[in-house]
Design a protein around this motif. Structure first.
Motif, PDB file in Angstrom:
ATOM      1  N   ASN A 171      -9.287  -5.630  -8.781  1.00 54.16           N
ATOM      2  CA  ASN A 171      -7.955  -5.784  -8.190  1.00 54.16           C
ATOM      3  C   ASN A 171      -7.789  -4.919  -6.951  1.00 54.16           C
ATOM      4  N   VAL A 172      -8.191  -3.667  -7.080  1.00 51.18           N
ATOM      5  CA  VAL A 172      -8.017  -2.722  -5.972  1.00 51.18           C
ATOM      6  C   VAL A 172      -8.828  -3.158  -4.756  1.00 51.18           C
ATOM      7  N   TYR A 186      -7.460  -6.489  -2.907  1.00 54.90           N
ATOM      8  CA  TYR A 186      -6.193  -6.522  -2.174  1.00 54.90           C
ATOM      9  C   TYR A 186      -6.033  -5.429  -1.118  1.00 54.90           C
ATOM     10  N   THR A 187      -6.863  -4.406  -1.149  1.00 55.22           N
ATOM     11  CA  THR A 187      -6.738  -3.348  -0.149  1.00 55.22           C
ATOM     12  C   THR A 187      -7.211  -3.844   1.214  1.00 55.22           C
ATOM     13  N   SER A 213      -2.726  -0.242  -8.417  1.00 53.16           N
ATOM     14  CA  SER A 213      -4.027  -0.336  -9.083  1.00 53.16           C
ATOM     15  C   SER A 213      -3.943  -0.840 -10.516  1.00 53.16           C
ATOM     16  N   LYS A 251      -0.405  -6.879  -5.960  1.00 45.44           N
ATOM     17  CA  LYS A 251      -0.105  -6.996  -4.528  1.00 45.44           C
ATOM     18  C   LYS A 251       1.387  -7.192  -4.337  1.00 45.44           C
ATOM     19  N   ASP A 295       1.666  -1.312  -1.216  1.00 47.21           N
ATOM     20  CA  ASP A 295       1.333  -2.747  -1.196  1.00 47.21           C
ATOM     21  C   ASP A 295       0.169  -3.077  -2.112  1.00 47.21           C
ATOM     22  N   VAL A 296      -0.441  -2.055  -2.743  1.00 47.17           N
ATOM     23  CA  VAL A 296      -1.475  -2.290  -3.760  1.00 47.17           C
ATOM     24  C   VAL A 296      -1.227  -1.350  -4.937  1.00 47.17           C
ATOM     25  N   ILE A 337      -2.110   2.557  -1.436  1.00 42.22           N
ATOM     26  CA  ILE A 337      -2.616   2.222  -2.771  1.00 42.22           C
ATOM     27  C   ILE A 337      -2.133   3.256  -3.776  1.00 42.22           C
ATOM     28  N   SER A 374      -3.114  -0.301   4.085  1.00 44.34           N
ATOM     29  CA  SER A 374      -2.602  -0.353   2.718  1.00 44.34           C
ATOM     30  C   SER A 374      -2.239   1.026   2.186  1.00 44.34           C
TER      31      SER A 374
END
Length: 206
Positions: A161-162, A165-166, A146, A5, A143-144, A172, A170
């Motif tokens: 994780n993905v 925080y998504t 992977s 993040k 902002d993300v 990614i 966002s």
């Protein structure tokens, strides 16, 4: 060492770069770095097609040159194209003139107003040079992240994780690369399924 993040402080230090889009929409922006290449990029295109999703591909110029047919598949599917330099240069370790020339060489093939610096590493002086050379250029970060490139990260942890925080708006980062494929082929379909369940739309950057 990398952060899944992106911290708010980093966004404040480089406010002219695009880190995410509006949080008030229901749209997220899935992006892929390092392609196009055989096997991996067609896999990605197939998954995106299943969800009628648009994405953004930040392409390495040398890969575009080697695999023009796959590059055309990406474009013909209606996805956005971004420049990722010709040789995946790390800005912090590259002199400004070399970096600009490499960007321009890739731009001859990609022809895009979008650019993502490899590794997310770019000097302020390089930002200035690139925008002088190509007015209207959007430098896109994320902002993300992977972490699909991390061979020590399990596919299951990558997915967690993905999804953790998504959020709406966002940007990614995934990678259509052989190094990332073990994780990507697990994470991408499951992420798309979950994001669709949440009612989110998939947008390409412009």
């Amino acid at each position: 060492m990398y952060l899944v993040k992106t911290p708010w402080l980093l966004k404040r230090l480089y406010p002219s770069l695009l880190w995410n889009n509006s949080r008030s929409s229901t749209c997220i922006y899935v992006t892929f770095d390092d392609g196009p290449i055989p096997i991996v990029t067609p896999f990605v295109l197939n998954i995106l097609k299943q969800y009628q999703a648009k994405a953004t591909f930040f392409c390495i110029g040398d890969n575009v040159k080697k695999h023009p047919d796959i590059f055309e598949q990406v474009k013909n599917a209606g996805h956005a194209i971004g420049n990722h330099t010709f040789n995946h240069l790390k800005g912090w370790k590259t002199d400004d003139r070399t970096y600009l020339d490499n960007f321009l060489k890739a731009d001859e093939l990609a022809g895009s107003n979008l650019f993502r610096p490899p590794y997310g590493r770019i000097k302020r002086s390089q930002i200035k040079l690139l925008r002088e050379a190509k007015p209207g250029l959007k430098i896109v970060m994320w902002d993300v992240l992977s972490g699909d490139f991390d061979i020590n990260l399990s596919p299951e942890d990558c997915l967690r994780n993905v999804l953790k925080y998504t959020q709406p708006g966002s940007i990614i980062v995934f990678h259509d690369s052989l190094k990332a494929f073990d994780r990507l082929q697990y994470v991408l379909p499951k992420s798309m399924e979950e994001w669709s369940r949440r009612g989110w739309e998939f947008g390409s950057l412009v």
